[in-house]
Design an enzyme around this catalytic site. Structure first.
Site, PDB file in Angstrom:
ATOM      1  N   THR A   1      53.765  23.674  27.327  1.00  0.00           N
ATOM      2  CA  THR A   1      53.412  23.848  28.729  1.00  0.00           C
ATOM      3  C   THR A   1      52.346  22.845  29.141  1.00  0.00           C
ATOM      4  OG1 THR A   1      52.261  25.375  30.219  1.00  0.00           O
ATOM      5  CG2 THR A   1      51.829  25.660  27.894  1.00  0.00           C
ATOM      6  N   ASP A   2      52.249  22.579  30.436  1.00  0.00           N
ATOM      7  CA  ASP A   2      51.176  21.703  30.923  1.00  0.00           C
ATOM      8  C   ASP A   2      49.807  22.386  30.838  1.00  0.00           C
ATOM      9  OD1 ASP A   2      51.459  23.520  33.013  1.00  0.00           O
ATOM     10  OD2 ASP A   2      51.799  22.019  34.581  1.00  0.00           O
ATOM     11  N   GLU A   3      49.797  23.720  30.647  1.00  0.00           N
ATOM     12  CA  GLU A   3      48.510  24.438  30.639  1.00  0.00           C
ATOM     13  C   GLU A   3      47.634  24.052  29.452  1.00  0.00           C
ATOM     14  OE1 GLU A   3      48.422  28.510  31.704  1.00  0.00           O
ATOM     15  OE2 GLU A   3      50.066  28.316  33.118  1.00  0.00           O
TER      16      GLU A   3
ATOM     17  N   TYR B   1      46.447  32.379  26.559  1.00  0.00           N
ATOM     18  CA  TYR B   1      47.838  31.885  26.517  1.00  0.00           C
ATOM     19  C   TYR B   1      47.865  30.399  26.184  1.00  0.00           C
ATOM     20  CZ  TYR B   1      52.134  29.764  28.361  1.00  0.00           C
ATOM     21  OH  TYR B   1      53.271  28.995  28.517  1.00  0.00           O
TER      22      TYR B   1
ATOM     23  N   LYS C   1      49.315  28.337  22.858  1.00  0.00           N
ATOM     24  CA  LYS C   1      50.356  27.295  22.920  1.00  0.00           C
ATOM     25  C   LYS C   1      49.813  25.978  22.338  1.00  0.00           C
ATOM     26  CE  LYS C   1      53.958  27.393  24.565  1.00  0.00           C
ATOM     27  NZ  LYS C   1      55.310  27.778  24.044  1.00  0.00           N
TER      28      LYS C   1
HETATM   29  P1  NAD Z   1      59.762  34.541  28.978  1.00  0.00           P
HETATM   30  O1  NAD Z   1      58.544  35.376  28.820  1.00  0.00           O
HETATM   31  O2  NAD Z   1      60.646  34.742  30.164  1.00  0.00           O
HETATM   32  O3  NAD Z   1      60.705  34.706  27.685  1.00  0.00           O
HETATM   33  C1  NAD Z   1      60.190  34.724  26.382  1.00  0.00           C
HETATM   34  C2  NAD Z   1      61.308  35.201  25.449  1.00  0.00           C
HETATM   35  O4  NAD Z   1      60.796  35.203  24.109  1.00  0.00           O
HETATM   36  C3  NAD Z   1      61.801  36.625  25.741  1.00  0.00           C
HETATM   37  O5  NAD Z   1      63.208  36.668  25.750  1.00  0.00           O
HETATM   38  C4  NAD Z   1      61.232  37.443  24.577  1.00  0.00           C
HETATM   39  O6  NAD Z   1      62.026  38.565  24.238  1.00  0.00           O
HETATM   40  C5  NAD Z   1      61.208  36.402  23.468  1.00  0.00           C
HETATM   41  N1  NAD Z   1      60.250  36.724  22.405  1.00  0.00           N
HETATM   42  C6  NAD Z   1      58.938  37.079  22.544  1.00  0.00           C
HETATM   43  N2  NAD Z   1      58.385  37.316  21.341  1.00  0.00           N
HETATM   44  C7  NAD Z   1      59.348  37.096  20.413  1.00  0.00           C
HETATM   45  C8  NAD Z   1      59.395  37.172  18.995  1.00  0.00           C
HETATM   46  N3  NAD Z   1      58.312  37.524  18.276  1.00  0.00           N
HETATM   47  N4  NAD Z   1      60.555  36.867  18.361  1.00  0.00           N
HETATM   48  C9  NAD Z   1      61.658  36.506  19.059  1.00  0.00           C
HETATM   49  N5  NAD Z   1      61.683  36.441  20.417  1.00  0.00           N
HETATM   50  C10 NAD Z   1      60.542  36.735  21.082  1.00  0.00           C
HETATM   51  O7  NAD Z   1      59.263  33.041  28.870  1.00  0.00           O
HETATM   52  P2  NAD Z   1      59.669  31.749  29.728  1.00  0.00           P
HETATM   53  O8  NAD Z   1      58.914  31.737  30.987  1.00  0.00           O
HETATM   54  O9  NAD Z   1      61.126  31.637  29.725  1.00  0.00           O
HETATM   55  O10 NAD Z   1      59.033  30.611  28.792  1.00  0.00           O
HETATM   56  C11 NAD Z   1      59.771  30.141  27.670  1.00  0.00           C
HETATM   57  C12 NAD Z   1      58.957  29.072  26.961  1.00  0.00           C
HETATM   58  O11 NAD Z   1      58.676  28.008  27.857  1.00  0.00           O
HETATM   59  C13 NAD Z   1      57.599  29.573  26.462  1.00  0.00           C
HETATM   60  O12 NAD Z   1      57.350  28.997  25.218  1.00  0.00           O
HETATM   61  C14 NAD Z   1      56.620  29.068  27.509  1.00  0.00           C
HETATM   62  O13 NAD Z   1      55.356  28.835  26.938  1.00  0.00           O
HETATM   63  C15 NAD Z   1      57.279  27.777  27.934  1.00  0.00           C
HETATM   64  N6  NAD Z   1      57.012  27.339  29.316  1.00  0.00           N
HETATM   65  C16 NAD Z   1      57.197  28.199  30.371  1.00  0.00           C
HETATM   66  C17 NAD Z   1      57.007  27.727  31.681  1.00  0.00           C
HETATM   67  C18 NAD Z   1      57.219  28.622  32.869  1.00  0.00           C
HETATM   68  O14 NAD Z   1      56.935  28.205  33.995  1.00  0.00           O
HETATM   69  N7  NAD Z   1      57.746  29.818  32.709  1.00  0.00           N
HETATM   70  C19 NAD Z   1      56.608  26.407  31.896  1.00  0.00           C
HETATM   71  C20 NAD Z   1      56.406  25.563  30.789  1.00  0.00           C
HETATM   72  C21 NAD Z   1      56.620  26.046  29.507  1.00  0.00           C
HETATM   73  O1  DAU Z   2      52.254  25.629  34.130  1.00  0.00           O
HETATM   74  C1  DAU Z   2      53.213  26.194  33.286  1.00  0.00           C
HETATM   75  C2  DAU Z   2      52.943  27.677  33.155  1.00  0.00           C
HETATM   76  O2  DAU Z   2      53.316  28.262  34.399  1.00  0.00           O
HETATM   77  C3  DAU Z   2      53.707  28.327  32.012  1.00  0.00           C
HETATM   78  O3  DAU Z   2      53.263  27.795  30.801  1.00  0.00           O
HETATM   79  C4  DAU Z   2      53.499  29.841  32.023  1.00  0.00           C
HETATM   80  O4  DAU Z   2      54.296  30.448  31.025  1.00  0.00           O
HETATM   81  C5  DAU Z   2      53.904  30.375  33.384  1.00  0.00           C
HETATM   82  O5  DAU Z   2      53.640  31.764  33.443  1.00  0.00           O
HETATM   83  C6  DAU Z   2      53.146  29.654  34.494  1.00  0.00           C
HETATM   84  O6  DAU Z   2      51.732  29.989  34.461  1.00  0.00           O
HETATM   85  P1  DAU Z   2      50.888  30.272  35.807  1.00  0.00           P
HETATM   86  O7  DAU Z   2      49.725  31.093  35.438  1.00  0.00           O
HETATM   87  O8  DAU Z   2      50.668  29.037  36.572  1.00  0.00           O
HETATM   88  O9  DAU Z   2      51.988  31.149  36.618  1.00  0.00           O
HETATM   89  P2  DAU Z   2      51.876  32.489  37.477  1.00  0.00           P
HETATM   90  O10 DAU Z   2      53.212  32.669  38.127  1.00  0.00           O
HETATM   91  O11 DAU Z   2      51.320  33.613  36.703  1.00  0.00           O
HETATM   92  O12 DAU Z   2      50.813  32.102  38.596  1.00  0.00           O
HETATM   93  C7  DAU Z   2      51.006  31.003  39.460  1.00  0.00           C
HETATM   94  C8  DAU Z   2      49.773  30.903  40.325  1.00  0.00           C
HETATM   95  O13 DAU Z   2      49.740  32.029  41.222  1.00  0.00           O
HETATM   96  C9  DAU Z   2      48.467  30.943  39.564  1.00  0.00           C
HETATM   97  O14 DAU Z   2      47.524  30.075  40.177  1.00  0.00           O
HETATM   98  C10 DAU Z   2      47.996  32.398  39.687  1.00  0.00           C
HETATM   99  C11 DAU Z   2      48.538  32.804  41.049  1.00  0.00           C
HETATM  100  N1  DAU Z   2      48.917  34.243  41.190  1.00  0.00           N
HETATM  101  C12 DAU Z   2      49.751  34.770  40.234  1.00  0.00           C
HETATM  102  C13 DAU Z   2      50.138  36.094  40.319  1.00  0.00           C
HETATM  103  C14 DAU Z   2      51.037  36.701  39.276  1.00  0.00           C
HETATM  104  C15 DAU Z   2      48.471  34.982  42.267  1.00  0.00           C
HETATM  105  O15 DAU Z   2      47.741  34.467  43.138  1.00  0.00           O
HETATM  106  N2  DAU Z   2      48.865  36.285  42.349  1.00  0.00           N
HETATM  107  C16 DAU Z   2      49.666  36.887  41.402  1.00  0.00           C
HETATM  108  O16 DAU Z   2      49.957  38.109  41.539  1.00  0.00           O
END
Ligand code: NAD
Ligand code: DAU
Length: 360
Positions: A140-142, A166, A170
């Protein structure tokens, strides 16, 4: 453009989650002669309904397992002859990491280490060694920390500086992945992507949470003053980038992936409310009063932005879904899939939501 590698069997972890399910569906459909093994523990975030369209495909297998179980991962990799791992399984929600950091260390750090050990042991035993193998870490970019308003975007050479439990988990996992490349020669690749949006995202994350709350006439919580900035990318474009990196990136390389699409939270929330009201046939501004400023997230990163020049120039990737189209598609999908939303927001989610938002 780089030449394309092929794999006989790819193991995707976390394939029942948001991004993972898009990746699994893409690989299963595009590469009928490639076997795709989806390993998922089905935590609250995993949902097999996300994979209904490919569940009977002959080149697909679902395995209900925990990535932290190294012995199970190793025997699965040996049994299936896995030659690439695309590792997405994780605890992925920042707010949950603030409530329960240990769970993030277990899944994201120890889970990644477990998979690295399983891959190392399995591939070391093969006569061809690491030839044709790949361990792909989805990051992730985080991990790069937070940008100020005028700072240049993150790129591949930006130092890691994570702030939340988190992002720390990562970052730690990414360091292990690099260490296994540098120490044991394991062929690895890492990509760091910005915020994804689109169908099948668990509605604890901002975009589906807003849509779901408009649906229910429920308060829409905006942290702090809503001025934090995120870069948004349509999930299908991320899945396409992952596919391309898996098949073309050099071992040891890293790529930043982003949408070049920065938005302040409050602006995106207002836009989502406007679109949702319109699609629900409500009058303009009907749900705007639901928007409520609440206590800020602890350690809330101000801004994320990505410079995706490397993947654009080296691999020829670019996003295909513009934000206007993507947001409209996304709102439509959640409104049309109300059963999907209701099924996953019963049970555990109710307790989480109350813990997270009561008194804020
Ligand atoms: P998500 O939370 O929707 O899905 C995570 C999945 O992992 C689920 O299906 C869960 O059941 C599975 N899981 C959790 N623990 C496990 C374990 N111990 N063994 C096997 N499976 C397990 O996540 P997402 O948003 O789809 O993110 C997927 C990946 O991409 C993550 O690694 C996250 O860090 C990365 N990522 C997410 C975003 C975003 O915006 N969502 C952006 C950049 C990177
Ligand atoms: O940047 C990549 C990341 O993006 C991934 O690695 C993470 O898995 C994914 O969850 C996401 O993280 P963020 O924290 O940026 O996403 P989130 O949707 O939780 O929040 C987006 C922004 O909105 C953040 O600045 C917090 C704010 N927010 C979020 C929630 C849930 C609110 O203001 N209110 C809310 O209720």
């Amino acid at each position: 453009m780089k030449s394309k590698r092929s794999y006989a069997t790819v193991m995707v972890t976390g394939g029942a989650g948001f991004i993972g399910s898009h990746v699994v569906k893409r690989l299963v459909k595009r590469y009928p002669s490639m076997r795709v093994i989806n390993v998922d523990l089905l935590t609250y975030a995993g949902n097999l309904a996300n994979l209904a369209s490919i569940e009977d495909a002959p080149n697909y297998r679902f395995v209900h397992a925990d990535i932290t179980d190294t012995a199970a991962m190793r025997s699965l990799m040996e049994e299936e002859g896995v030659d690439a791992v695309v590792h997405l399984a994780a605890e992925s929600h920042v707010d949950r990491s603030i409530l329960d950091p240990d769970c993030f260390a277990r899944t994201n750090v120890m889970g990644t280490l477990s998979l690295l050990n399983a891959a190392l042991a399995t591939w070391n035993k093969r006569p061809e060694g690491f030839e044709g193998k790949m361990f792909y870490q989805i990051s992730t970019d985080e991990v790069f920390g937070a940008l100020g308003a005028g700072d240049a975007p993150f790129c591949e050479s930006t130092p890691y500086n994570p702030h939340s439990p988190y992002s720390a988990s990562k970052a730690s996992a990414d360091h292990f992945v690099r260490a296994y490349h540098d120490t044991y020669g394991l062929p690895v690749v890492i990509s760091n992507c910005s915020n994804n949006y689109g169908p099948n995202q668990f509605p604890e994350k901002l975009i589906p949470l807003v849509i779901n709350n408009v649906r229910h006439g429920r308060t829409i919580p905006v942290y702090g003053q809503g001025l934090n900035v995120r870069d948004w990318l349509y999930v299908g474009d991320h899945a396409a980038a992952i596919d391309l990196i898996l098949h073309t990136a050099e071992p040891g390389s890293t790529y930043c992936i982003g949408g070049d699409n920065e938005w302040r939270n409050i602006d995106i929330v207002k836009e989502l409310v406007r679109i949702a009201d319109q699609k629900l046939g409500r009058k303009a501004g009907a749900s705007e009063g639901l928007i409520t400023y609440v206590a800020d997230r602890k350690g809330h990163d101000l801004r994320y932005a990505i410079d995706a020049t490397r993947i654009r120039t080296e691999l020829g990737w670019r996003p295909e879904v513009d934000f206007t189209t993507g947001l409209a598609l996304t709102v439509e999908w959640y409104l049309a899939n109300d059963k999907w939303l209701d099924d996953i927001t019963s049970g555990e989610y109710v307790r989480y939501y109350e813990r997270m938002y009561s008194g804020r």
